[in-house]
Design a protein around this motif. Sequence first.
Motif, PDB file in Angstrom:
ATOM      1  N   GLN A 113      -5.813   3.425   8.788  1.00  0.00           N
ATOM      2  CA  GLN A 113      -5.423   2.600   7.449  1.00  0.00           C
ATOM      3  C   GLN A 113      -4.634   1.158   7.892  1.00  0.00           C
ATOM      4  O   GLN A 113      -4.887   0.191   7.188  1.00  0.00           O
ATOM      5  N   GLN A 127      -7.594  -1.192   8.986  1.00  0.00           N
ATOM      6  CA  GLN A 127      -8.192  -1.436   7.567  1.00  0.00           C
ATOM      7  C   GLN A 127      -7.552  -2.779   6.906  1.00  0.00           C
ATOM      8  O   GLN A 127      -7.947  -3.483   6.465  1.00  0.00           O
ATOM      9  N   GLU A 142       0.785  -1.298  -0.099  1.00  0.00           N
ATOM     10  CA  GLU A 142      -0.069  -0.081   0.113  1.00  0.00           C
ATOM     11  C   GLU A 142       0.871   1.208   0.150  1.00  0.00           C
ATOM     12  O   GLU A 142       0.338   2.445   0.063  1.00  0.00           O
TER      13      GLU A 142
END
Length: 394
Positions: A381, A384, A359
């Motif tokens: 994040q 997640q 990511e």
Amino acid sequence: MAADGTLLTSTDHHYREGLAEFSLGPGFFRPESRPARDLSVLLARHQKARATQPLRWLDLMAGCGIRALRWGLEALGSDAAETELWINDGDPDRLPLIQSNVQALGCSTRLSAEAADLLLYRSILQRQRFDFIDLDAFGASGSLIQPVLQALRFEGLLFLASTDGRSPTGHDRVGAIRSLGAAARVHPASWEMALRQQIGLVARQAWLLGHGVQPLFSFSEGRTFRLALRLLRQIPAGDEKKLGLVARCERCGAQRVQPLLKLSGWPACHCLEGQGRWSISGPLWIGPLQEEPLLQQLIADAQDLGLQQISPVTLRLLRRLQADPGDCPTVWPTDELASRLGGGGPPALGRLVQALHAEGYRASASGVMPAQVRTDAELPQLLQICTSLRGEGI
């Protein structure tokens, strides 16, 4: 060590470590501190291999003299010319034991029984600088940092230990103000916060002298906090940005970092309706903890020496530190992440690091504390990504 884990204290007990065989004598001795002694040998050997001038090494709190003995046998070997080992212990009753243990060394040795601060200040006045100082202190070593730095040559190495764990980990906040000049708060990555507090103290003391420091490696097993640093003649450009504050919200777990040089108001955390409150630690070192090229070289040296001299535990430690530069001070335990997702098992650490890289985030498994992830990803994040991994059954 006895079977029940107590310290070895027998006056006639002989012990073998690396190439050294010696008598422990009275007093304490911790076999489990061997990785620190192995690393001291590797640092000394690394410096000797690159030296272009005579060297002087100081074991400031020698105990039975094991570090200096191993320096002479393993770091110098047959190439002991022009290297002086200065071996000091504050207890004069230990000098006969130390002398007996190191008498077979082929290099120049100097034994003394002085208070550490007096030895250092006398050396400074007489301009007797050291290339390597190993300071394995009891409690906090803050009062000795300034004279130690003044007694080091430029590019000299300092291997510093402190057994004061309560103050820098936030369990004695008054003690942290007194010994570190910093606010220390309880944090899940407590060992790392303690190391960063102590590096920050050394850096500030060096800056007062107009010099810089370069952290080489930092580690702890929870009892003792150990730093290896190089003294630099000048402060590297931008190093002032590596001193800062780390904030954590106890409620939502969010973390923020700010350098002192650009300190401003703290943004809101991730709690709803302003329910969170920042718990702030510092000033502390927010730059890298490890020097990867040096660690890579120490690993190669350890492999060359073999397991007789460098223990497997030490080699595993070196590899763990080399894989984690410590360049980001925001660290989360995987158990905490699992708890914030509503229970269930924690994410696989290696897979989580890979997913964070995919990511675009910086990430590594912490080399300082087990089962913790280091990343610059924000907590939402990070959670997640953990949720996605859980959905994939990883």
